[in-house]
Scaffold this active site. Structure first.
Site, PDB file in Angstrom:
ATOM      1  N   LYS A 159      -6.884   9.447  -7.713  1.00 27.99           N
ATOM      2  CA  LYS A 159      -7.413  10.150  -6.561  1.00 27.99           C
ATOM      3  C   LYS A 159      -8.295  11.468  -6.861  1.00 27.99           C
ATOM      4  O   LYS A 159      -7.939  12.697  -6.481  1.00 27.99           O
ATOM      5  CB  LYS A 159      -6.170  10.584  -5.879  1.00 27.99           C
ATOM      6  CG  LYS A 159      -5.631   9.874  -4.704  1.00 27.99           C
ATOM      7  CD  LYS A 159      -6.541   9.562  -3.489  1.00 27.99           C
ATOM      8  CE  LYS A 159      -6.032   8.845  -2.479  1.00 27.99           C
ATOM      9  NZ  LYS A 159      -6.993   7.796  -1.847  1.00 27.99           N
ATOM     10  N   HIS A 189       0.838  -1.313  -0.028  1.00 28.03           N
ATOM     11  CA  HIS A 189      -0.039   0.127   0.262  1.00 28.03           C
ATOM     12  C   HIS A 189       0.837   1.302   0.101  1.00 28.03           C
ATOM     13  O   HIS A 189       1.703   1.450   0.983  1.00 28.03           O
ATOM     14  CB  HIS A 189      -0.876  -0.124   1.139  1.00 28.03           C
ATOM     15  CG  HIS A 189      -1.714   1.144   1.177  1.00 28.03           C
ATOM     16  ND1 HIS A 189      -1.522   1.791   2.245  1.00 28.03           N
ATOM     17  CD2 HIS A 189      -3.047   1.565   0.794  1.00 28.03           C
ATOM     18  CE1 HIS A 189      -2.567   2.861   2.289  1.00 28.03           C
ATOM     19  NE2 HIS A 189      -3.500   2.528   1.325  1.00 28.03           N
ATOM     20  N   ARG A 190       0.772   2.062  -1.156  1.00 25.99           N
ATOM     21  CA  ARG A 190       1.797   3.157  -1.133  1.00 25.99           C
ATOM     22  C   ARG A 190       3.118   2.982  -1.465  1.00 25.99           C
ATOM     23  O   ARG A 190       4.147   3.526  -0.798  1.00 25.99           O
ATOM     24  CB  ARG A 190       1.264   4.385  -0.146  1.00 25.99           C
ATOM     25  CG  ARG A 190      -0.146   4.568   0.104  1.00 25.99           C
ATOM     26  CD  ARG A 190      -0.034   5.685   1.048  1.00 25.99           C
ATOM     27  NE  ARG A 190      -1.659   5.750   1.545  1.00 25.99           N
ATOM     28  CZ  ARG A 190      -2.001   6.479   2.369  1.00 25.99           C
ATOM     29  NH1 ARG A 190      -1.283   7.313   2.871  1.00 25.99           N
ATOM     30  NH2 ARG A 190      -3.359   6.280   3.056  1.00 25.99           N
ATOM     31  N   ASP A 210       0.506  -1.875   4.347  1.00 23.38           N
ATOM     32  CA  ASP A 210       1.703  -1.015   4.438  1.00 23.38           C
ATOM     33  C   ASP A 210       2.875  -1.730   4.729  1.00 23.38           C
ATOM     34  O   ASP A 210       4.131  -1.355   4.745  1.00 23.38           O
ATOM     35  CB  ASP A 210       1.660   0.134   5.642  1.00 23.38           C
ATOM     36  CG  ASP A 210       0.367   0.985   5.738  1.00 23.38           C
ATOM     37  OD1 ASP A 210      -0.099   0.971   4.333  1.00 23.38           O
ATOM     38  OD2 ASP A 210       0.049   1.546   6.499  1.00 23.38           O
ATOM     39  N   HIS A 254      -0.317  10.978  -2.283  1.00 28.40           N
ATOM     40  CA  HIS A 254      -1.564  10.452  -1.745  1.00 28.40           C
ATOM     41  C   HIS A 254      -2.678  11.661  -1.508  1.00 28.40           C
ATOM     42  O   HIS A 254      -3.727  11.490  -2.157  1.00 28.40           O
ATOM     43  CB  HIS A 254      -1.595   9.791  -0.477  1.00 28.40           C
ATOM     44  CG  HIS A 254      -2.809   9.260   0.111  1.00 28.40           C
ATOM     45  ND1 HIS A 254      -3.512  10.144   0.890  1.00 28.40           N
ATOM     46  CD2 HIS A 254      -3.669   8.205  -0.123  1.00 28.40           C
ATOM     47  CE1 HIS A 254      -4.821   9.690   1.203  1.00 28.40           C
ATOM     48  NE2 HIS A 254      -4.636   8.497   0.695  1.00 28.40           N
ATOM     49  N   GLU A 266       0.106  -0.789  -4.589  1.00 29.06           N
ATOM     50  CA  GLU A 266      -0.842   0.195  -4.879  1.00 29.06           C
ATOM     51  C   GLU A 266      -0.298   1.571  -4.883  1.00 29.06           C
ATOM     52  O   GLU A 266       0.791   1.840  -3.857  1.00 29.06           O
ATOM     53  CB  GLU A 266      -1.816  -0.196  -3.907  1.00 29.06           C
ATOM     54  CG  GLU A 266      -3.079   0.836  -3.817  1.00 29.06           C
ATOM     55  CD  GLU A 266      -3.165   2.188  -3.043  1.00 29.06           C
ATOM     56  OE1 GLU A 266      -4.251   2.921  -3.164  1.00 29.06           O
ATOM     57  OE2 GLU A 266      -1.998   2.349  -2.425  1.00 29.06           O
ATOM     58  N   GLU A 282      -4.574   3.930  -8.089  1.00 28.85           N
ATOM     59  CA  GLU A 282      -5.629   4.542  -7.497  1.00 28.85           C
ATOM     60  C   GLU A 282      -5.753   5.903  -8.049  1.00 28.85           C
ATOM     61  O   GLU A 282      -4.999   6.636  -7.766  1.00 28.85           O
ATOM     62  CB  GLU A 282      -5.587   4.535  -6.000  1.00 28.85           C
ATOM     63  CG  GLU A 282      -6.909   5.216  -5.542  1.00 28.85           C
ATOM     64  CD  GLU A 282      -7.034   5.463  -4.022  1.00 28.85           C
ATOM     65  OE1 GLU A 282      -6.432   4.754  -3.318  1.00 28.85           O
ATOM     66  OE2 GLU A 282      -8.073   5.965  -3.634  1.00 28.85           O
ATOM     67  N   ASP A 325      -1.144   6.313  -5.470  1.00 27.65           N
ATOM     68  CA  ASP A 325      -2.267   7.196  -5.684  1.00 27.65           C
ATOM     69  C   ASP A 325      -1.667   8.249  -6.679  1.00 27.65           C
ATOM     70  O   ASP A 325      -0.662   8.761  -6.790  1.00 27.65           O
ATOM     71  CB  ASP A 325      -2.711   7.797  -4.517  1.00 27.65           C
ATOM     72  CG  ASP A 325      -2.947   6.836  -3.218  1.00 27.65           C
ATOM     73  OD1 ASP A 325      -3.857   6.147  -3.172  1.00 27.65           O
ATOM     74  OD2 ASP A 325      -1.799   6.626  -2.445  1.00 27.65           O
TER      75      ASP A 325
HETATM   76  O1  G3P Z   1      -6.536   1.553  -2.540  1.00 28.70           O
HETATM   77  C1  G3P Z   1      -6.698   1.107  -1.214  1.00 28.70           C
HETATM   78  C2  G3P Z   1      -6.473   2.349  -0.161  1.00 28.70           C
HETATM   79  O2  G3P Z   1      -5.251   2.948  -0.844  1.00 28.70           O
HETATM   80  C3  G3P Z   1      -7.423   3.551  -0.399  1.00 28.70           C
HETATM   81  O3  G3P Z   1      -7.257   4.519   0.604  1.00 28.70           O
HETATM   82  O4  G3P Z   1      -6.834   6.704   1.425  1.00 28.70           O
HETATM   83  O5  G3P Z   1      -4.949   4.870   1.675  1.00 28.70           O
HETATM   84  O6  G3P Z   1      -5.789   5.722  -0.737  1.00 28.70           O
HETATM   85  P1  G3P Z   1      -5.892   5.332   0.786  1.00 28.70           P
HETATM   86 MG    MG Z   2      -4.702   4.487  -2.066  1.00 28.11          MG
END
Ligand code: G3P
Ligand code: MG
Length: 250
Positions: free
Chosen positions: A119, A15-16, A236, A57, A42, A117, A44
């Site tokens: 945003k 995640h990120r 994460d 993000h 993943e 993702e 953003d």
């Molecule tokens: O894509 C899953 C997750 O990343 C969504 O929430 O705020 O971490 O981008 P956020």
């Molecule tokens: Mg995200």
């Protein structure tokens, strides 16, 4: 209890990037995710003032760089002057906000899935969908990319522009029979938060569509998700999830 390999098919998405151990959405965080053996990453994206797709993000640069202000009010050149690593650790000073193009270039020779993702649920960015699709095609990555967004109008637009590219419904909410909604907008998977993943609705849903759950950082929760066999766990801490997965397989 020992379980066989075929029973855990849950992919691990960073995640990120490996954002629990490195500054989120930077190249070092993505490199670390690759290094520890994540199946996917993943990230953003937003648009700059001069229309470049950048990986960050928040709508503003304040939290994750040494700058202030909105991403869409700065040019790429201005954004590239900012430090995106020093807020996290002194040792990682010098990281910059990556462009999507840079990440796609880096990933193109690796066996890694990429969840982009969009945003655009708070601010709308004119032309973001077209630009992202074009970049994905330039790098020949349309079969290893998944596009998600909390803005489902944007996902429909992506699908209209490109039938081949996978779109995934991203939601905080517990939807009723989400597979029907997911399929109705041409999406192929649901990216849900953990309240849905841990609800009693999950087993029916996972029989219908792939379910990827965010953001699972707790070891016990990771284990539960792995044992449920959801399609992917977005975390994460990809290293921790991968280690846990291999322990469960022993
Ligand atoms: O894509 C899953 C997750 O990343 C969504 O929430 O705020 O971490 O981008 P956020
Ligand atoms: Mg995200």
């Amino acid at each position: 209890k020992k379980i066989s390999d075929s029973q855990i098919e849950t992919l691990i998405f960073a995640h990120r990037g490996s954002s629990g151990t490195h500054p989120e959405n930077t190249m070092v965080a993505f490199q670390e995710a690759f290094h520890v053996g994540a199946n996917g990453i993943e990230l953003d994206v937003h648009l700059t003032k001069d229309g470049e797709v950048v990986v960050i993000h928040d709508e503003k640069v304040d939290r994750t760089t040494n700058g202030t202000g909105f991403v869409h009010e700065k040019t790429l050149n201005e954004l590239k002057q900012l430090d995106a690593g020093g807020w996290y650790s002194n040792y990682l000073k010098g990281e910059t906000i990556p462009t999507l193009n840079e990440v796609l270039e880096w990933i193109s020779d690796k066996k890694l899935l990429l969840n982009i993702e969009l945003k655009n649920d708070i601010l709308q960015y004119e032309g973001l969908e077209e630009k992202v699709i074009q970049l994905v095609h330039i790098h020949g990555l349309s079969t290893s990319v998944i596009i998600s967004s909390f803005n489902h109008y944007s996902l429909v637009k992506v699908k209209q522009l490109d039938k081949e590219i996978e779109i995934a419904v991203l939601t905080y909410d517990i939807l009723y029979q989400p597979w029907k909604y997911v399929k109705s907008i041409g999406a192929s998977a649901l990216h849900c938060n953990k309240s849905f993943a841990f609800s009693n609705m999950i087993s029916q849903a996972q029989q219908q569509i792939p379910i990827r759950v965010y953001t699972i950082n707790d070891e016990l929760e990771m284990k539960q998700i792995l044992l449920k066999g959801l399609s992917a766990l977005i975390t994460d801490f990809p290293k921790k999830a991968i280690q846990l997965k291999s322990t469960l397989l022993k």
